[in-house]
Design a protein around this motif. Structure first.
Motif, mmCIF file in Angstrom:
data_model
loop_
_atom_site.group_PDB
_atom_site.id
_atom_site.type_symbol
_atom_site.label_atom_id
_atom_site.label_comp_id
_atom_site.label_asym_id
_atom_site.label_seq_id
_atom_site.Cartn_x
_atom_site.Cartn_y
_atom_site.Cartn_z
ATOM 1 N N PRO A 214 12.370 6.593 13.567
ATOM 2 C CA PRO A 214 11.731 7.087 12.177
ATOM 3 C C PRO A 214 12.671 8.018 11.773
ATOM 4 O O PRO A 214 12.851 8.299 10.821
ATOM 5 N N ALA A 230 7.767 8.115 9.599
ATOM 6 C CA ALA A 230 7.401 6.028 9.003
ATOM 7 C C ALA A 230 5.779 5.631 9.342
ATOM 8 O O ALA A 230 5.246 6.725 10.399
ATOM 9 N N PHE A 241 8.932 2.997 6.301
ATOM 10 C CA PHE A 241 10.719 4.282 6.197
ATOM 11 C C PHE A 241 10.276 5.311 5.070
ATOM 12 O O PHE A 241 10.621 4.893 4.053
#
Ligand code: ZN
Length: 272
Positions: A214, A230, A241
Motif C-alpha cells: 500500500p 489502502a 489505494f
C-alpha cells in the motif's frame, strides 16, 4: 469486513492520524492490517504503538522494529537509521517494547505471517521477509510460488505496487485437455503484471492472485509526500489505494526538537 492497510508508519503519528481519519471518513473500519516498520525514523514511537493498539490489529514486524528491540544488528543499517533506532530504543517505554517483543516469534522473527486461507503478510517478501525490496516483476514472479494464499500484502520499499498473477481460465473440456496433453510443457503460463496504483485506484481482485504494497504511511518514497495507505474489503474483494495530507512541518519540528538526523526530517518534504 473493511480493513485499513498500513505499513512503514515509522513513528510518524501525524501521518498515521491523517490516514486513520481518511479511512474512517470512507466508512466504519473493522480493523487494521499492518506490514511492519511501526517504529524507527520518526518522533513518536510510543504514541504510534498505542494508537495502533486501539484498533483490532493484525500486524507483523519490520526490520526497523527488530533493530529497535535489539533483534537485528544495527551494522546492517545506514547511519541515519542507526541514530534513529538507538534514539527510539531509549524512547520506547517498557510496555510498548514488551509488545513489540511479543510479536517477534519464529524463524522469521515475526516478519512473515499466514493470517488465514486468503491472506499472507510479509514485511519484505515471502522469499526474504526481513530484507527483500520487492520492486520488480521478476522477483514477484518467484515470490508467487512461496506463499499459498491468493493474497499477500507487503511493505518495506515504501512504494505502492500491485503485482497480479491472472487466474487460469475456467476448467477445460475433455477435448481441450487432450490437446493440452499433446502440447504439454509448451502451453502459455499466465505472466505477472505490475501496476503503480495512483490515489483512488480500486483494485478488483476477482480470482487472481495478488501481491501488493500500500506504500508507506510515515515516510513515502515515491515522490509524493502524502501518507500512503489502502482499504481492503474482503467481501467485495477490492483494495482501494489512497493518499492523505498531514502536517509535515509539525512532524519535522518534533524531529528537530529531538535532534533526529536532519536528512530524515528533510526527506518528508519530498516523499523520498
Ligand atoms: Zn520501512
Amino acid at each position: 469486513m473493511r480493513y485499513g492497510l498500513v505499513s512503514d508508519i515509522h513513528s510518524n503519528l501525524m501521518a498515521l492520524n491523517a490516514v486513520l481519519q481518511a479511512l474512517e471518513d470512507s466508512g466504519p473500519l473493522d480493523g487494521l492490517i499492518c506490514m511492519g516498520d511501526i517504529v524507527g525514523y520518526g518522533p513518536q514511537p510510543n504514541e504510534v504503538v498505542e494508537k495502533l493498539r486501539t484498533y483490532p490489529l493484525q500486524t507483523i514486524l519490520g526490520n526497523h522494529d527488530l533493530a529497535v528491540i535489539d533483534k537485528l544488528d544495527l551494522g546492517d543499517f545506514n547511519q541515519d537509521a542507526v541514530d534513529a533506532n538507538v534514539w527510539t530504543r531509549y524512547q520506547l517505554n517498557e510496555a510498548n517494547r514488551a509488545w513489540l517483543e511479543s510479536l517477534c516469534q519464529g524463524e522469521h522473527l515475526g516478519t512473515l505471517a499466514r493470517l488465514n486461507d486468503k491472506l499472507t503478510l510479509a514485511h519484505g517478501s515471502p522469499v526474504e521477509p526481513i530484507w527483500q525490496y520487492l520492486t520488480r516483476v521478476v522477483d514477484a514472479t518467484l515470490n508467487f510460488s512461496r506463499f499459498d494464499t491468493p493474497l499477500c500484502f507487503i511493505g518495506h520499499t515504501h512504494l505502492p505496487r500491485i503485482f497480479r498473477l491472472p487466474a487460469i481460465g475456467p476448467s477445460e473440456t475433455a477435448e481441450q485437455n487432450k490437446i493440452k496433453k499433446i502440447f504439454a510443457g509448451r502451453e502459455k503460463h499466465p505472466k505477472v503484471e505490475m501496476r503503480i496504483p495512483e490515489d483512488g485506484y480500486v483494485l478488483e481482485i476477482g480470482d487472481d492472485r495478488v501481491l501488493l504494497n500500500p506504500g508507506s504511511v510515515g515516510q513515502p518514497r515515491d515522490g509524493d509526500s502524502r501518507a500512503a495507505y489502502a482499504l481492503f474489503d474482503d467481501e467485495a474483494m477490492t483494495v482501494t489505494f489512497g493518499r492523505a495530507t498531514y502536517d509535515i512541518g509539525a512532524t519535522q519540528a518534533l524531529m528537530n526538537e529531538y535532534k533526529l538526523p536532519s536528512r530524515l526530517s528533510l526527506r518528508l518534504d519530498y516523499g523520498l
